[in-house]
Design a protein around this motif. Structure first.
Motif, short mmCIF file in Angstrom:
data_model
loop_
_atom_site.label_atom_id
_atom_site.label_comp_id
_atom_site.label_asym_id
_atom_site.label_seq_id
_atom_site.Cartn_x
_atom_site.Cartn_y
_atom_site.Cartn_z
N ARG A 1 0.84 -1.22 0.00
CA ARG A 1 0.00 0.00 0.00
C ARG A 1 0.87 1.26 0.00
NH1 ARG A 1 -3.27 -3.17 3.17
NH2 ARG A 1 -2.30 -2.48 5.10
N GLU A 2 1.89 1.28 0.85
CA GLU A 2 2.76 2.46 0.93
C GLU A 2 3.52 2.69 -0.37
OE1 GLU A 2 5.24 1.98 4.37
OE2 GLU A 2 3.50 1.87 5.72
N THR A 3 4.03 1.63 -0.96
CA THR A 3 4.78 1.76 -2.21
C THR A 3 3.87 2.16 -3.36
OG1 THR A 3 6.40 0.17 -1.40
CG2 THR A 3 6.39 0.61 -3.77
N ALA A 4 2.68 1.57 -3.41
CA ALA A 4 1.71 1.94 -4.46
C ALA A 4 1.39 3.43 -4.38
CB ALA A 4 0.45 1.10 -4.33
N ALA A 5 1.27 3.95 -3.17
CA ALA A 5 0.93 5.36 -2.99
C ALA A 5 2.03 6.29 -3.50
CB ALA A 5 0.64 5.65 -1.52
N THR A 6 3.26 5.81 -3.59
CA THR A 6 4.36 6.66 -4.09
C THR A 6 4.36 6.78 -5.60
OG1 THR A 6 6.01 4.90 -4.41
CG2 THR A 6 5.83 5.88 -2.18
#
Length: 143
Positions: free
Chosen positions: A120-125
């Motif tokens: 989720r965190e990487t997708a948001a970047t």
């Protein structure tokens, strides 16, 4: 996403958790003489990891199983030396089952980041967007 690892599972760990353990081991008391095998909190196959990334991105992410030879050729085609590609692509005839060790918890007093949170965190970047991949794709031989 492609590998030759079949149903093998891995306890994927976030690099930030590794860094936190290193900092703690170097700067805090209580780590002298300790040995840590760092893992994430649960084991996933690459097919399961692809599903979690797809969920985080909100779009399909495919997983393709290749033979070790096909995977080695794929790795060589993006610039890995053939010896390294052969070692990465062939884990042997048996499935690998990496189980979580709990060593991040032992070293830091907290659980490691779950793969779903990482996804989720990487997708948001935006790092997994097509335009980002074009900007960061390694040149042949750049390894």
């Amino acid at each position: 996403m492609v590998t030759s690892y079949g149903a093998s599972t891995f306890a994927f760990i976030d690099a930030a958790d590794i860094a936190d353990v290193v900092v703690a081991a170097l700067l805090e008391d209580g780590h002298h003489g300790q040995s840590y095998r760092l893992t994430g909190p649960r084991s996933l196959s690459f097919a399961q990891a692809a599903q979690e990334i797809a969920q985080a991105l909100g779009r399909p992410v495919s997983y393709t199983e290749l033979t070790p030879e096909q995977y080695a050729q794929r790795l060589i085609s993006v610039g890995l030396p053939s010896e390294l590609a052969a070692g990465i692509s062939d884990m042997g005839p048996e499935e690998w089952r990496e189980e979580p060790t709990g060593d991040v918890q032992r070293a830091l007093g907290r659980a490691p980041k779950d793969f779903a949170d990482y996804a989720r965190e990487t997708a948001a970047t935006g790092a997994w967007n097509a335009d980002a991949r074009q900007r960061t794709r390694p040149r042949r031989g750049a390894w």
